[in-house]
Motif scaffolding. Structure first.
Motif, mmCIF file in Angstrom:
data_model
loop_
_atom_site.group_PDB
_atom_site.id
_atom_site.type_symbol
_atom_site.label_atom_id
_atom_site.label_comp_id
_atom_site.label_asym_id
_atom_site.label_seq_id
_atom_site.Cartn_x
_atom_site.Cartn_y
_atom_site.Cartn_z
ATOM 1 N N CYS A 74 45.242 -10.291 -8.417
ATOM 2 C CA CYS A 74 46.192 -11.103 -7.646
ATOM 3 C C CYS A 74 46.256 -10.693 -6.185
ATOM 4 O O CYS A 74 46.540 -11.510 -5.313
ATOM 5 N N GLY A 75 45.997 -9.405 -5.895
ATOM 6 C CA GLY A 75 46.033 -8.924 -4.524
ATOM 7 C C GLY A 75 47.399 -8.530 -4.014
ATOM 8 O O GLY A 75 47.523 -7.976 -2.914
ATOM 9 N N GLY B 145 44.858 -0.550 -3.853
ATOM 10 C CA GLY B 145 43.417 -0.555 -4.026
ATOM 11 C C GLY B 145 42.955 -0.383 -5.452
ATOM 12 O O GLY B 145 41.753 -0.302 -5.717
ATOM 13 N N LEU B 146 43.895 -0.342 -6.404
ATOM 14 C CA LEU B 146 43.543 -0.156 -7.817
ATOM 15 C C LEU B 146 43.438 -1.519 -8.499
ATOM 16 O O LEU B 146 44.107 -1.796 -9.494
ATOM 17 N N TYR B 147 42.575 -2.372 -7.958
ATOM 18 C CA TYR B 147 42.542 -3.764 -8.412
ATOM 19 C C TYR B 147 42.089 -3.917 -9.854
ATOM 20 O O TYR B 147 42.359 -4.941 -10.485
ATOM 21 N N ASN B 148 41.403 -2.912 -10.410
ATOM 22 C CA ASN B 148 41.004 -3.006 -11.817
ATOM 23 C C ASN B 148 42.189 -2.831 -12.758
ATOM 24 O O ASN B 148 42.049 -2.994 -13.970
ATOM 25 N N HIS B 149 43.362 -2.503 -12.209
ATOM 26 C CA HIS B 149 44.588 -2.409 -13.003
ATOM 27 C C HIS B 149 45.606 -3.468 -12.578
ATOM 28 O O HIS B 149 46.809 -3.286 -12.796
ATOM 29 N N THR C 150 37.076 -0.805 -16.903
ATOM 30 C CA THR C 150 36.109 -1.568 -16.100
ATOM 31 C C THR C 150 35.589 -0.696 -14.958
ATOM 32 O O THR C 150 35.209 0.440 -15.169
ATOM 33 N N SER C 151 35.548 -1.230 -13.735
ATOM 34 C CA SER C 151 35.035 -0.456 -12.605
ATOM 35 C C SER C 151 35.791 -0.858 -11.348
ATOM 36 O O SER C 151 36.527 -1.853 -11.321
ATOM 37 N N ARG C 152 35.586 -0.091 -10.302
ATOM 38 C CA ARG C 152 36.262 -0.368 -9.029
ATOM 39 C C ARG C 152 35.377 0.115 -7.893
ATOM 40 O O ARG C 152 34.934 1.264 -7.879
#
Length: 347
Positions: A96-97, A105-109, A290-292
């Motif tokens: 969502c941002g 910056g932890l967009y994988n969560h 996943t990954s980041r």
């Protein structure tokens, strides 16, 4: 069935259907992509075979697939770093941002992720998660950027350093990519365990130094003693890729004190592990989701030749034969199954 935006939909356990869906138009910060190669992953199989992935239960029909490459066909009004015709790999994240995790910056969560699949003719996707492929990379290699990015991220999460000894439990596709990534990280000795000898034979060819065949019901402590004897050293780090409860326990028994266990694979919600052993050894146990920020690294490693992912590809099927592709992957014949989502006229 018309040929505009055929999509592979998983409705539930053992229920895959090819259906027509509208062609999505890109938003201002998105690009429309014509899908090309898409890898079949174990998580795709889990949703099809079980209707769930760990504690993630399929609550509504969804487009399957999350290992894509393709060609940019339309640009959103605010996209400037890509152009129509670019060959790209796609990080399937749609964060969502704006949530607590995305802002850090932890967009994988991300708290509010949009999970849309890629086994379809066309997708629209946030341009910030689309990466141009070098000219020397094929679409098949582009599809394998996603699992390689996951493997690179896993090695980073585990703190793998040059000269360390690594145990990888599970010789499936995820274990294979971890072995390839670990070689780039400079791992000294890599030991891989699995219940299938044919998988161990293959992973030995691509970089594993020691392979150990284990039984489904083998005592984890005894299995650990056996593999340490074959390695000649206790592993500094163990990366568990199979989701097997006994594999996690084996890693705990095998690992040296003050080492690291990274749980990468998963299947059931709750597992029993020898926690006292892990406590006395002062082991660090980490999860991995996943990954980041790993796509650029994976693309560079593949394009430079440091990682050869083409050797992992064993089968290719057109989108219309997706069910056969899934059955082939589930049979554990070969290694990586790729589905070609190209339209018959190549557009």
């Amino acid at each position: 069935m018309s040929d505009t935006n055929i999509s592979l939909i998983v409705y539930g356990k053992n229920d895959l259907r090819l259906e027509e869906r509208p062609i999505p138009e890109p938003g201002p910060k998105e690009v429309q992509i014509s899908m090309r190669s898409v890898g079949v992953c174990g998580s795709d199989l889990s949703f099809w075979e079980k209707g769930r992935l760990g504690n993630l239960i399929l609550s509504a029909p969804k487009v399957s697939g999350h290992e894509p490459s393709g060609v940019v066909t339309k640009l959103g009004s605010e996209v400037t770093h890509l152009k129509v015709g670019d060959r790209v790999a796609v990080e399937p994240s749609k964060p969502c941002g704006n949530c607590f995790y995305c802002r850090r910056g932890l967009y994988n969560h991300c708290s509010k992720p949009i999970n849309s699949g890629v086994l379809t003719r066309y997708i629209s996707h946030p341009a910030n998660f689309v990466y141009r492929l070098p000219d020397n990379m094929s679409f098949d290699e582009g599809a394998l950027v996603q699992p390689m990015a996951l493997a690179f991220y896993a090695c980073e999460r585990a703190g793998l350093r040059a000269g360390q000894n690594l145990l990888v439990t599970g010789a499936g596709c995820l274990g294979m990519t971890v072995v390839l990534a670990a070689k780039v990280f400079g791992a000294n000795k890599i030991c891989v365990t699995d219940v299938l000898q044919k998988r161990l034979d293959f992973i030995h060819k691509i970089g594993a130094d020691v392979t150990v065949l284990v039984e489904d019901n083998e005592n984890p402590e005894l299995a650990a003693k056996r593999l340490v004897g074959m390695m000649g050293v206790e592993p500094d780090i163990s990366i568990e890729t199979s989701g097997s409860q006994s594999a996690t326990s084996t890693a705990i028994y095998a690992n040296r004190p003050h080492g690291m266990i990274l749980q990468l694979g998963f299947s059931i919600d709750t597992v029993q592990i020898p926690l006292v052993v892990a406590t006395f050894k002062e082991l660090d146990i980490r999860g991995n989701h996943t990954s980041r920020n790993s796509y650029d690294k994976a693309i560079e490693a593949i394009a430079s030749g440091r990682v050869n992912v083409k050797q992992l590809i064993s089968h290719r099927f057109p989108l219309e034969k997706s069910l056969t592709a899934f059955k082939t992957a589930a049979s554990k014949e070969g290694a990586k199954v790729i589905i070609d989502c190209s339209r018959p006229n190549g557009i």
